[in-house]
Design a protein around this motif. Sequence first.
Motif, short mmCIF file in Angstrom:
data_model
loop_
_atom_site.label_atom_id
_atom_site.label_comp_id
_atom_site.label_asym_id
_atom_site.label_seq_id
_atom_site.Cartn_x
_atom_site.Cartn_y
_atom_site.Cartn_z
N ALA A 32 0.81 -1.23 0.00
CA ALA A 32 0.00 0.00 0.00
C ALA A 32 0.85 1.27 0.00
O ALA A 32 0.29 2.37 0.07
N ARG A 33 2.19 1.12 -0.01
CA ARG A 33 3.11 2.26 -0.07
C ARG A 33 2.97 3.17 1.14
O ARG A 33 2.72 4.37 1.04
N VAL A 34 3.16 2.59 2.34
CA VAL A 34 3.14 3.35 3.59
C VAL A 34 4.58 3.49 4.09
O VAL A 34 5.37 2.56 3.96
N SER A 35 4.94 4.63 4.66
CA SER A 35 6.31 4.89 5.10
C SER A 35 6.71 3.96 6.25
O SER A 35 5.88 3.53 7.04
N PRO A 36 8.01 3.63 6.38
CA PRO A 36 8.49 2.67 7.39
C PRO A 36 8.14 3.06 8.83
O PRO A 36 7.77 2.20 9.64
N GLY A 37 8.30 4.36 9.16
CA GLY A 37 8.02 4.77 10.54
C GLY A 37 6.58 4.53 10.93
O GLY A 37 6.28 4.07 12.03
N ILE A 38 5.66 4.83 10.03
CA ILE A 38 4.24 4.62 10.30
C ILE A 38 3.92 3.13 10.36
O ILE A 38 3.10 2.68 11.16
N ILE A 39 4.58 2.34 9.52
CA ILE A 39 4.41 0.88 9.57
C ILE A 39 4.75 0.37 10.96
O ILE A 39 4.00 -0.40 11.57
N ASP A 103 5.53 9.96 19.16
CA ASP A 103 5.38 8.68 19.85
C ASP A 103 6.05 8.63 21.22
O ASP A 103 5.49 8.08 22.16
N PHE A 104 7.24 9.21 21.35
CA PHE A 104 7.92 9.18 22.64
C PHE A 104 7.10 9.87 23.74
O PHE A 104 6.94 9.33 24.84
N PRO A 105 6.56 11.09 23.50
CA PRO A 105 5.76 11.73 24.56
C PRO A 105 4.55 10.89 24.97
O PRO A 105 4.23 10.80 26.17
N VAL A 106 3.84 10.29 24.01
CA VAL A 106 2.68 9.47 24.35
C VAL A 106 3.10 8.23 25.13
O VAL A 106 2.46 7.86 26.13
N GLY A 232 9.96 2.02 16.01
CA GLY A 232 8.53 2.34 15.95
C GLY A 232 7.67 1.21 16.48
O GLY A 232 6.67 1.45 17.16
N THR A 233 8.07 -0.03 16.21
CA THR A 233 7.32 -1.18 16.71
C THR A 233 7.32 -1.22 18.23
O THR A 233 6.29 -1.49 18.86
N ILE A 234 8.48 -0.97 18.83
CA ILE A 234 8.58 -0.99 20.29
C ILE A 234 7.73 0.11 20.91
O ILE A 234 6.95 -0.13 21.84
N LEU A 235 7.86 1.33 20.40
CA LEU A 235 7.09 2.45 20.96
C LEU A 235 5.59 2.24 20.74
O LEU A 235 4.78 2.43 21.66
N GLY A 236 5.23 1.85 19.53
CA GLY A 236 3.82 1.62 19.24
C GLY A 236 3.24 0.49 20.07
O GLY A 236 2.12 0.58 20.57
N SER A 237 4.01 -0.58 20.25
CA SER A 237 3.55 -1.71 21.05
C SER A 237 3.30 -1.29 22.49
O SER A 237 2.32 -1.71 23.12
N ASN A 238 4.19 -0.45 23.03
CA ASN A 238 3.99 0.03 24.41
C ASN A 238 2.73 0.87 24.53
O ASN A 238 2.01 0.81 25.54
N ILE A 239 2.45 1.68 23.51
CA ILE A 239 1.22 2.48 23.53
C ILE A 239 0.00 1.59 23.40
O ILE A 239 -1.00 1.76 24.11
N PHE A 240 0.05 0.61 22.50
CA PHE A 240 -1.05 -0.35 22.36
C PHE A 240 -1.28 -1.08 23.68
O PHE A 240 -2.43 -1.23 24.12
N ASN A 241 -0.19 -1.58 24.29
CA ASN A 241 -0.33 -2.33 25.54
C ASN A 241 -0.91 -1.48 26.65
O ASN A 241 -1.80 -1.90 27.39
#
Length: 331
Positions: A32-39, A103-106, A232-241
């Motif tokens: 879908a051509r999405v940028s790596p950071g957002i992925i 992502d870091f502040p959240v 990004g996966t680590i930060l996003g995963s922590n927010i999801f969790n």
Amino acid sequence: MNDYITLIIGIACAGIGGELFVRGTVGLAHWARVSPGIIGVTIAAFATSSPELSVSINAAMAGEPQIALGDALGSNVVNVALILAIALVISGIRSPRDSVKRDFPVALLVPFVTGALFLDGVLSRLDGLLMLSLFLGWLIATVIEARKQRSATESVPGGHHGWIAAFFCVVGLSFLIAAGNLIVTGARAIAVTFGIDEFIIGATVVAIGTSAPELATTGIAKFRKQDEIGLGTILGSNIFNGLLIIGVASVIHPIAVDQREVAFTLVFGLIALALTYPTRQGFIGRRKGIILLLLYAAYIAIIIQLQAANNSFPTDRQKQHFNLHPIQRLT
């Protein structure tokens, strides 16, 4: 022995399912051509958090939301103080500027929100809805930014044709659903057999097992020189969790747990994240990885001490279990 086998099979399913699901979702994002950071912070983070979500729902529906809470908070510590630490020891990571701002502040805010909501000793359904609202707000902001940053990316781990990626998603999700049931079943049985507190076993054994997908994703990203995806996966995963998974669990079943256990896990998670905050140049050095590993060793040592203290002052449930005949304890 059956309980151990069940837990081991569940952890294996979490690792296999998470890896397949990660490859599938990242492949779809590449298509879908999405940028790596957002992925990393959205799709891959959701994929790698799927075991925690599955465990959370199953544990809450089984009336054991403490396992869900321990798993989510423990996974956040494992993600940063163990998995990201290992990646940093291999080589430093450069964080993109938009991740530092968004992502870091959240991720740093999540422990404060959880701690504030736990001041009364219970995470109620209303608290859960508040956490889900905060998560939805962050997700909407991320999606809006993704639309602005949309671009073609060639070298993304797990890139496949659309139908192959979708197949990986379906198979991986099936493994994750099975893993959720198996891990909760095995963990609950072991906790009762040995008198281990449900929160503690969730924060250690279950947390490490369900963090296997994050380890796989970060390893693949490091190998392919796509650190932006791994971080990004680590930060996003922590927010999801911290917001989605705990929020869903508390909406299903209010969570009441020892405030000391929650406090020290939140503090360790917060310290670990603070240590990884990039410099002005956006770089996270190898030295921080070593410090994080030492922090994780201290975390495990304190958990063992907490369990020893709990055994010295057993709960009513544990007393009832220890008064059973030895044969009854195993049934």
